[in-house]
Design a protein around this motif. Structure first.
Motif, PDB file in Angstrom:
ATOM      1  N   ASP A 147       4.372 -23.071 -37.902  1.00  0.00           N
ATOM      2  CA  ASP A 147       5.168 -22.419 -38.938  1.00  0.00           C
ATOM      3  C   ASP A 147       4.642 -21.289 -39.543  1.00  0.00           C
ATOM      4  O   ASP A 147       5.026 -20.874 -40.424  1.00  0.00           O
ATOM      5  CB  ASP A 147       5.368 -23.302 -40.068  1.00  0.00           C
ATOM      6  N   ARG A 148       3.790 -20.610 -38.705  1.00  0.00           N
ATOM      7  CA  ARG A 148       3.452 -19.126 -39.170  1.00  0.00           C
ATOM      8  C   ARG A 148       2.936 -18.597 -37.700  1.00  0.00           C
ATOM      9  O   ARG A 148       3.005 -19.105 -36.647  1.00  0.00           O
ATOM     10  CB  ARG A 148       2.282 -19.396 -40.315  1.00  0.00           C
ATOM     11  N   CYS A 149       2.845 -17.123 -37.717  1.00  0.00           N
ATOM     12  CA  CYS A 149       2.408 -16.483 -36.757  1.00  0.00           C
ATOM     13  C   CYS A 149       0.871 -16.552 -36.650  1.00  0.00           C
ATOM     14  O   CYS A 149       0.087 -16.439 -37.615  1.00  0.00           O
ATOM     15  CB  CYS A 149       2.930 -15.011 -36.809  1.00  0.00           C
ATOM     16  N   LYS A 150       0.315 -16.211 -35.601  1.00  0.00           N
ATOM     17  CA  LYS A 150      -1.006 -16.252 -35.404  1.00  0.00           C
ATOM     18  C   LYS A 150      -1.702 -14.924 -35.748  1.00  0.00           C
ATOM     19  O   LYS A 150      -0.804 -13.937 -35.739  1.00  0.00           O
ATOM     20  CB  LYS A 150      -1.527 -16.755 -33.985  1.00  0.00           C
ATOM     21  N   PRO A 151      -2.998 -14.764 -35.979  1.00  0.00           N
ATOM     22  CA  PRO A 151      -3.530 -13.674 -36.537  1.00  0.00           C
ATOM     23  C   PRO A 151      -3.169 -12.420 -35.536  1.00  0.00           C
ATOM     24  O   PRO A 151      -3.004 -12.574 -34.381  1.00  0.00           O
ATOM     25  CB  PRO A 151      -4.899 -14.007 -36.736  1.00  0.00           C
ATOM     26  N   PHE A 152      -2.816 -11.281 -36.278  1.00  0.00           N
ATOM     27  CA  PHE A 152      -2.590 -10.183 -35.468  1.00  0.00           C
ATOM     28  C   PHE A 152      -1.209  -9.799 -34.874  1.00  0.00           C
ATOM     29  O   PHE A 152      -0.859  -8.910 -34.350  1.00  0.00           O
ATOM     30  CB  PHE A 152      -3.525  -9.623 -34.564  1.00  0.00           C
ATOM     31  N   HIS A 153      -0.396 -11.092 -35.012  1.00  0.00           N
ATOM     32  CA  HIS A 153       0.960 -11.197 -34.612  1.00  0.00           C
ATOM     33  C   HIS A 153       1.991 -11.137 -35.604  1.00  0.00           C
ATOM     34  O   HIS A 153       2.585 -11.928 -35.835  1.00  0.00           O
ATOM     35  CB  HIS A 153       0.950 -12.258 -33.657  1.00  0.00           C
ATOM     36  N   TYR A 154       1.987 -10.032 -36.511  1.00  0.00           N
ATOM     37  CA  TYR A 154       2.766  -9.899 -37.555  1.00  0.00           C
ATOM     38  C   TYR A 154       3.845  -8.655 -37.709  1.00  0.00           C
ATOM     39  O   TYR A 154       4.041  -8.265 -38.535  1.00  0.00           O
ATOM     40  CB  TYR A 154       1.884  -9.723 -38.936  1.00  0.00           C
ATOM     41  N   ASP A 155       4.076  -8.131 -36.243  1.00  0.00           N
ATOM     42  CA  ASP A 155       5.006  -7.091 -36.270  1.00  0.00           C
ATOM     43  C   ASP A 155       6.438  -7.683 -36.748  1.00  0.00           C
ATOM     44  O   ASP A 155       7.187  -6.599 -36.716  1.00  0.00           O
ATOM     45  CB  ASP A 155       4.917  -6.798 -34.663  1.00  0.00           C
ATOM     46  N   ARG A 156       6.671  -8.785 -36.799  1.00  0.00           N
ATOM     47  CA  ARG A 156       8.242  -9.465 -37.174  1.00  0.00           C
ATOM     48  C   ARG A 156       7.742 -10.726 -37.808  1.00  0.00           C
ATOM     49  O   ARG A 156       6.700 -11.379 -37.727  1.00  0.00           O
ATOM     50  CB  ARG A 156       9.145  -9.443 -36.094  1.00  0.00           C
ATOM     51  N   PRO A 157       8.713 -10.966 -38.712  1.00  0.00           N
ATOM     52  CA  PRO A 157       8.560 -12.079 -39.554  1.00  0.00           C
ATOM     53  C   PRO A 157       8.815 -13.445 -38.741  1.00  0.00           C
ATOM     54  O   PRO A 157       9.415 -13.305 -37.746  1.00  0.00           O
ATOM     55  CB  PRO A 157       9.683 -12.182 -40.643  1.00  0.00           C
ATOM     56  N   TRP A 158       7.925 -14.425 -39.109  1.00  0.00           N
ATOM     57  CA  TRP A 158       8.084 -15.617 -38.488  1.00  0.00           C
ATOM     58  C   TRP A 158       9.402 -16.404 -38.485  1.00  0.00           C
ATOM     59  O   TRP A 158       9.896 -16.289 -39.559  1.00  0.00           O
ATOM     60  CB  TRP A 158       6.976 -16.867 -39.115  1.00  0.00           C
ATOM     61  N   GLN A 159      10.058 -16.935 -37.719  1.00  0.00           N
ATOM     62  CA  GLN A 159      11.065 -17.626 -37.480  1.00  0.00           C
ATOM     63  C   GLN A 159      11.042 -19.070 -36.568  1.00  0.00           C
ATOM     64  O   GLN A 159      10.281 -18.966 -35.386  1.00  0.00           O
ATOM     65  CB  GLN A 159      12.478 -16.717 -37.173  1.00  0.00           C
ATOM     66  N   ARG A 160      12.076 -19.778 -36.926  1.00  0.00           N
ATOM     67  CA  ARG A 160      12.169 -21.148 -35.950  1.00  0.00           C
ATOM     68  C   ARG A 160      12.845 -20.622 -34.673  1.00  0.00           C
ATOM     69  O   ARG A 160      13.685 -19.833 -34.986  1.00  0.00           O
ATOM     70  CB  ARG A 160      12.990 -22.229 -36.844  1.00  0.00           C
ATOM     71  N   ALA A 161      12.430 -21.242 -33.694  1.00  0.00           N
ATOM     72  CA  ALA A 161      13.173 -20.966 -32.312  1.00  0.00           C
ATOM     73  C   ALA A 161      14.479 -21.578 -32.444  1.00  0.00           C
ATOM     74  O   ALA A 161      14.620 -22.768 -33.124  1.00  0.00           O
ATOM     75  CB  ALA A 161      12.243 -21.345 -31.114  1.00  0.00           C
ATOM     76  N   THR A 162      15.476 -21.041 -31.767  1.00  0.00           N
ATOM     77  CA  THR A 162      16.613 -21.571 -31.591  1.00  0.00           C
ATOM     78  C   THR A 162      16.985 -21.767 -29.935  1.00  0.00           C
ATOM     79  O   THR A 162      16.455 -21.256 -29.307  1.00  0.00           O
ATOM     80  CB  THR A 162      17.720 -20.544 -32.251  1.00  0.00           C
ATOM     81  N   ALA A 163      18.161 -22.312 -29.854  1.00  0.00           N
ATOM     82  CA  ALA A 163      18.498 -22.699 -28.448  1.00  0.00           C
ATOM     83  C   ALA A 163      18.845 -21.216 -27.826  1.00  0.00           C
ATOM     84  O   ALA A 163      18.560 -20.902 -26.511  1.00  0.00           O
ATOM     85  CB  ALA A 163      19.996 -23.320 -28.330  1.00  0.00           C
ATOM     86  N   ARG A 164      19.261 -20.029 -28.575  1.00  0.00           N
ATOM     87  CA  ARG A 164      19.546 -18.854 -28.031  1.00  0.00           C
ATOM     88  C   ARG A 164      18.348 -17.791 -27.995  1.00  0.00           C
ATOM     89  O   ARG A 164      17.947 -16.978 -27.081  1.00  0.00           O
ATOM     90  CB  ARG A 164      20.670 -17.988 -28.826  1.00  0.00           C
ATOM     91  N   GLU A 165      17.469 -18.206 -29.135  1.00  0.00           N
ATOM     92  CA  GLU A 165      16.386 -16.970 -29.171  1.00  0.00           C
ATOM     93  C   GLU A 165      15.290 -17.733 -29.342  1.00  0.00           C
ATOM     94  O   GLU A 165      15.066 -18.630 -30.562  1.00  0.00           O
ATOM     95  CB  GLU A 165      16.813 -16.254 -30.651  1.00  0.00           C
ATOM     96  N   ALA A 166      14.167 -17.547 -28.840  1.00  0.00           N
ATOM     97  CA  ALA A 166      12.672 -18.134 -29.017  1.00  0.00           C
ATOM     98  C   ALA A 166      12.217 -17.699 -30.227  1.00  0.00           C
ATOM     99  O   ALA A 166      11.257 -18.320 -30.704  1.00  0.00           O
ATOM    100  CB  ALA A 166      11.716 -17.920 -27.770  1.00  0.00           C
ATOM    101  N   ASN A 167      12.329 -16.270 -30.495  1.00  0.00           N
ATOM    102  CA  ASN A 167      11.822 -15.947 -32.078  1.00  0.00           C
ATOM    103  C   ASN A 167      10.319 -16.056 -32.044  1.00  0.00           C
ATOM    104  O   ASN A 167       9.687 -16.292 -32.913  1.00  0.00           O
ATOM    105  CB  ASN A 167      12.261 -16.597 -33.185  1.00  0.00           C
ATOM    106  N   GLU A 168       9.695 -15.454 -30.750  1.00  0.00           N
ATOM    107  CA  GLU A 168       8.334 -15.585 -30.726  1.00  0.00           C
ATOM    108  C   GLU A 168       7.567 -14.675 -31.584  1.00  0.00           C
ATOM    109  O   GLU A 168       8.362 -13.524 -31.921  1.00  0.00           O
ATOM    110  CB  GLU A 168       7.776 -15.124 -29.287  1.00  0.00           C
ATOM    111  N   CYS A 169       6.340 -14.773 -31.992  1.00  0.00           N
ATOM    112  CA  CYS A 169       5.676 -13.734 -32.968  1.00  0.00           C
ATOM    113  C   CYS A 169       5.136 -12.556 -32.048  1.00  0.00           C
ATOM    114  O   CYS A 169       4.957 -12.970 -30.834  1.00  0.00           O
ATOM    115  CB  CYS A 169       4.406 -14.344 -33.521  1.00  0.00           C
ATOM    116  N   VAL A 170       5.240 -11.354 -32.589  1.00  0.00           N
ATOM    117  CA  VAL A 170       4.836 -10.137 -31.782  1.00  0.00           C
ATOM    118  C   VAL A 170       3.410  -9.683 -32.287  1.00  0.00           C
ATOM    119  O   VAL A 170       3.351  -9.500 -33.479  1.00  0.00           O
ATOM    120  CB  VAL A 170       6.050  -9.121 -31.627  1.00  0.00           C
ATOM    121  N   ALA A 171       2.929  -9.287 -31.387  1.00  0.00           N
ATOM    122  CA  ALA A 171       1.239  -8.585 -31.745  1.00  0.00           C
ATOM    123  C   ALA A 171       1.728  -7.161 -32.516  1.00  0.00           C
ATOM    124  O   ALA A 171       2.585  -6.556 -31.882  1.00  0.00           O
ATOM    125  CB  ALA A 171       0.297  -8.549 -30.951  1.00  0.00           C
ATOM    126  N   CYS A 172       1.098  -6.808 -33.314  1.00  0.00           N
ATOM    127  CA  CYS A 172       1.051  -5.592 -34.144  1.00  0.00           C
ATOM    128  C   CYS A 172       0.400  -4.494 -32.857  1.00  0.00           C
ATOM    129  O   CYS A 172      -0.216  -4.801 -32.041  1.00  0.00           O
ATOM    130  CB  CYS A 172       0.184  -5.410 -35.216  1.00  0.00           C
TER     131      CYS A 172
END
Lengths: 421, 24
Positions: free
Chosen positions: A282-307
């Motif tokens: 339910d949060r992004c792992k360290p250094f992966h704060y380039d976009r806010p955390w979001q729950r994954a949906t069927a259409r979009e994985a919403n993975e966290c992105v490294a800075c």
């Protein structure tokens, strides 16, 4: 293959298997027959409703495995040909109640809670859930033949969008018959208007989330003979007894894990993917704060992105304003840029340094110190890209360390070069 | 034609002691 990524490695939503989260878990019961001293209990049976009842009596004794009915039987392997039943003490009747408490060990998204009875089903009972490991409890569902009287709730109230996160009371499943083998199954999303669009309903996602389940049996069914003279045999026939308590659901991982595992402390946690972290991803792992955390949906994985810090910083933070300004693309801001770099991506050289264009920006030595002459230069900061220092009048060179053509050196550090007469 | 680099020894630091680089 990892269910959280498709073939080329693109992240996609993944969810743990559907399980009976109660299976093999410890259940705490507020009352168990024969727990202190052996006790008698009697079982009523009748061919069917209205037929004459027969009563056979037995002993419940915790010290005799053949006669004991511990809470462990609630979540052991359910063998229909050899039912094992937990059983409460006799006649724990309203206003007293009997409680079963089950800790799931982590957050689960509960689809159903079911109880299979060895005794008649209760006249009234409530299923509660906790989302904070037993600190606070929220009703999940009420069952009673008298909802208004017992729980001050209407019977079978209509669920609307405004109250989908409220428990309902129903008189279904409250019939005293069958005297054994009756089932109560509560489906958490049944009759909830937003159930069909669960992915986009944070309210229902919250509603089905639980860390603990508690069942409170509030009132026994009786045949009304419990208060007659010599009522002891009758009262010995009234108790709660359940063979199987199931909690069907999935380990809650917000679409970022396909399984749950035990961590070093033995706690159940999600095996987080998509650069997420935390027991529920339910949060992004360290250094992966380039976009806010979001729950994954069927259409979009919403993975966290490294800075993107060009290998010059180990930490970064998220900035909502920058994220919005970027069209919701990138909001990471690097912290403590090293190697004499600066900027939110450590992408230029800090004051007093200039780019060594023969090296990539990610190179440790991408920034070189300005080398401005202590007398010929008017300052120590040079041009970011050329390294050119600001020269005093008549002075020339990148480092301002020589006189320009037509000038000669003087003795004054203030005007080191003067025009040749 | 390359001009010679400035010769620090030629400068007169009287009245400019505070500007004088430490290693001069």
């Amino acid at each position: 293959p990892d269910p959280c990524y498709d073939e080329p490695g693109t992240p996609r939503r993944c969810i743990p298997d559907f399980v009976n989260a109660a299976f093999g878990k410890e259940v705490r019961a507020s009352s168990t027959c024969g727990h202190k001293t052996p006790s008698r209990f009697c079982v009523l049976s009748s061919a069917d409703k209205g037929a004459e009842r027969t009563r056979t009596c037995h002993t419940c004794d915790a010290s005799d495995p053949r006669k004991y009915h511990p809470p462990a039987y609630l979540t052991d392997l359910n063998n229909p040909h050899n039912l094992t039943c937990w059983q409460s003490e006799n006649f724990v009747q309203f206003p007293q109640n009997v409680t079963l408490t089950l800790s799931l060990g982590k957050k689960f998204e509960v689809t159903y809670v079911s109880l299979q009875f060895c005794s008649p089903r209760p006249e009234s009972m409530v299923i509660y859930k906790s989302m904070d490991y037993g600190k606070t409890w929220v009703p999940f569902q009420f069952y009673s033949t008298q909802c208004r009287k017992m729980y001050n709730k209407p019977n079978r109230a209509v669920i609307t969008k405004q109250n989908e996160q409220e428990a309902v009371c129903t008189d279904s499943h409250t019939d005293m018959h069958p005297l054994s083998g009756g089932l109560i199954a509560f489906s958490t999303l049944d009759g909830r208007p937003s159930a069909h669009d669960f992915d986009n309903s944070p309210v229902l996602q919250d509603w089905v989330t639980a860390t603990d389940i508690k069942v409170v049996f509030g009132r026994l069914h009786t045949f009304g003979d419990e208060n007659e003279d010599d009522s002891e045999p009758a009262r010995d026939s009234y108790f709660y007894s359940v063979s199987d308590l199931q909690v069907g659901g999935r380990c809650k991982c917000n679409g970022h894990a396909s399984r749950c595992v035990k961590d070093r402390e033995g706690s159940l946690v999600c095996d987080c993917k998509h650069n997420t972290a935390g027991p529920e991803c339910d949060r992004c792992k360290p250094f992966h704060y380039d976009r806010p955390w979001q729950r994954a949906t069927a259409r979009e994985a919403n993975e966290c992105v490294a800075c993107n810090c060009n290998l010059h910083a180990r930490r970064c933070r998220f900035n909502m304003e920058l994220y919005k300004l970027s069209g919701r693309k990138s909001g990471g801001v690097c912290l403590n840029c090293r190697h004499n770099t600066a900027g939110r991506h450590c992408h230029y050289c800090k004051e007093g340094f200039y780019r060594d264009l023969s090296k990539p920006i990610s190179h440790r030595k991408a920034c070189k110190a300005c080398d401005c002459h202590p007398v010929g230069a008017a300052g120590k900061t040079c041009n970011q890209t050329t390294g050119q220092c600001p020269c005093k009048d008549g002075v020339a060179g990148v480092m301002c360390n020589r006189c320009a053509k037509g000038y000669q050196q003087s003795r004054s550090p203030i005007a080191p070069c003067i025009k040749i007469p | 034609e390359v001009m010679p680099t400035l010769d620090m020894a030629l400068f007169d630091w009287t009245d400019y002691e505070d500007m004088k680089p430490v290693d001069t």
